[in-house]
Design an enzyme around this catalytic site. Structure first.
Site, PDB file in Angstrom:
ATOM      1  N   GLU A 162      26.587 -47.958   7.627  1.00 38.69           N
ATOM      2  CA  GLU A 162      28.052 -47.923   7.476  1.00 38.69           C
ATOM      3  C   GLU A 162      28.653 -46.522   7.593  1.00 38.69           C
ATOM      4  O   GLU A 162      29.433 -46.096   6.742  1.00 38.69           O
ATOM      5  CB  GLU A 162      28.439 -48.587   6.149  1.00 38.69           C
ATOM      6  CG  GLU A 162      27.930 -50.021   6.067  1.00 38.69           C
ATOM      7  CD  GLU A 162      28.120 -50.671   4.708  1.00 38.69           C
ATOM      8  OE1 GLU A 162      28.780 -50.086   3.836  1.00 38.69           O
ATOM      9  OE2 GLU A 162      27.605 -51.797   4.523  1.00 38.69           O
ATOM     10  N   GLU A 267      22.504 -59.036   8.047  1.00 39.36           N
ATOM     11  CA  GLU A 267      23.033 -59.484   6.748  1.00 39.36           C
ATOM     12  C   GLU A 267      23.947 -60.685   6.966  1.00 39.36           C
ATOM     13  O   GLU A 267      25.140 -60.645   6.675  1.00 39.36           O
ATOM     14  CB  GLU A 267      23.818 -58.347   6.074  1.00 39.36           C
ATOM     15  CG  GLU A 267      23.009 -57.085   5.872  1.00 39.36           C
ATOM     16  CD  GLU A 267      23.759 -55.988   5.120  1.00 39.36           C
ATOM     17  OE1 GLU A 267      24.778 -56.274   4.462  1.00 39.36           O
ATOM     18  OE2 GLU A 267      23.315 -54.825   5.204  1.00 39.36           O
TER      19      GLU A 267
END
Ligand code: 9MR
Length: 377
Positions: A162, A267
């Site tokens: 991220e 995910e």
């Protein structure tokens, strides 16, 4: 149509229907990993009770359906390296014993992130802010210790997590602000030095947003051009039941295939609950009616929504099958509805239903939809 052909076609139709039920129910008995075998690995995030054998329902599903798992939290900096001179490898060591005994591949998540990283990481021993060289050295030491310990045992790492904002700019974090944007390249180099055989990924969410996708693709191209070892792009896949559109998900898979790196869906979950963005900051404890409207399925998912969820999972997996030449792994970010992070996001204590198995570990229609998609239907 003559009487004969009507009877003939209705008989054929009946047999086809019966046959497809038989095939589907046969397939329903097959592990997901077997159905996905010639296409991609299939995995799930595993939490501490599961890793320690205290959740038999989830562990049975893991043993049966998955050939890879990703520990949800225990490899994050705050867990594995809580104090400057202290690493806590116990939980990961114990998990590896279980996964290795079952031939399940462990993926490491994650080496560099702005969350779940203790504050001391960015301060000197005397409490001063760190400079670039000192922080790079601390990062190198951390990665060398963690990746080095599991050399040859952890097959792939989410090296950097991220690092981009949704608009494609580099997120302002202590990593980027103290070291500069090359903290990303450095982290990959350190990880490669610690285990030259492990696969290394850049991992992020919302890569379906074109600006963020393009930024990640630019990053991968630059790393490859400069000879920095990057093997794949981790697309988290925290999606909603009706958003993002499938063509945007597809548009975030294709360019990475063209760059020659693997796409790993790291995910995956599909959230069927309402998530109005403008209410994210509201104090829900003081607004019971709001809480109720954002948590509408406390008694279970209504049939219509259950079917919608199944349809969405089917569509997503048909897309994955279509791009199986680019996708190396699909990992769900939980096993059952009982243990998904989405029960606590965007506020604690929701009753969410984003996985293939319900709270008791029973397969939902979404499970059948995935089975069908993996069976080419
Ligand atoms: O699922 C994880 C949850 O248990 C943690 O409390 C949370 C803390 O930030 O992190 C969750 O996992 C995140 C993952 O590490 C990175 N991508 C987003 C995931 C969901 O928040």
């Amino acid at each position: 149509m003559s009487g004969f052909s009507r009877i003939f076609s209705s008989t054929v139709f009946t047999w086809l229907a019966v046959w497809s039920v038989v095939v589907a129910s046969d397939r329903r008995d097959m592990p997901l990993r077997t159905l996905a075998a010639d296409r991609f690995l299939i995995g799930a995030a595993i939490n501490v009770p599961q890793a320690e054998g205290r959740d038999a329902v989830a562990m049975n599903l893991i043993s049966r359906h998955f050939n890879t798992v990703t520990p949800e939290n225990i490899l994050k900096w705050e867990k594995v390296h809580p104090e400057p001179e202290r690493y806590d490898f116990g939980p990961v060591d114990r998990l590896l014993e279980v996964t290795e005994s079952q031939g399940i591949l462990l993926i490491g998540h994650t080496l560099v992130w702005h969350q779940q990283t203790p504050r001391w990481v960015f301060k000197s021993a005397s409490g001063e802010p760190m400079d670039r060289d000192a922080l790079l050295e601390r990062l190198r030491a951390h990665i060398t210790a963690v990746v080095g310990r599991y050399k040859g045992r952890i097959g792939g790492w989410d090296v950097v997590n991220e690092a981009f904002e949704d608009d494609g700019t580099v997120r302002k974090t202590p990593w980027s602000q103290i070291i500069g944007e090359d903290f990303i390249a450095k982290a990959f180099e350190f990880a490669h030095q610690a285990d030259p055989d492990a696969e290394l990924y850049y991992n992020d969410y919302n890569l379906w947003k074109p600006a963020k996708r393009d930024a990640a693709a630019r990053l991968v191209r630059q790393l490859l051009d400069r000879g920095v070892p990057v093997d794949g792009i981790g697309e988290q896949g925290h999606w909603l039941i009706n958003d993002p559109p499938l063509d945007l998900i597809e548009a975030a898979i294709v360019p990475f295939g063209k760059l020659g790196v693997k796409v790993v869906i790291t995910e995956l979950d599909v959230d069927p609950l309402p998530r109005p963005r403008e209410l994210m900051g509201a104090d829900l404890s003081k607004r019971p009616e709001l809480r109720q409207s954002l948590d509408p399925y406390r008694e279970g998912l209504p049939d219509a929504v259950q079917q919608e969820l199944a349809q969405r999972y089917g569509d997503i997996f048909r897309l994955f099958v279509k791009h199986a030449d680019k996708i190396a792994r699909v990992t769900f970010w939980a096993v059952t509805d009982a243990n998904t992070w989405l029960n606590n996001f965007p506020f604690r204590g929701r009753t969410n239903h984003p996985m293939l198995w319900d709270r008791e570990g029973k397969p939902k229609p979404a499970f059948d939809a995935v089975i069908k998609a993996l069976s080419g239907k």
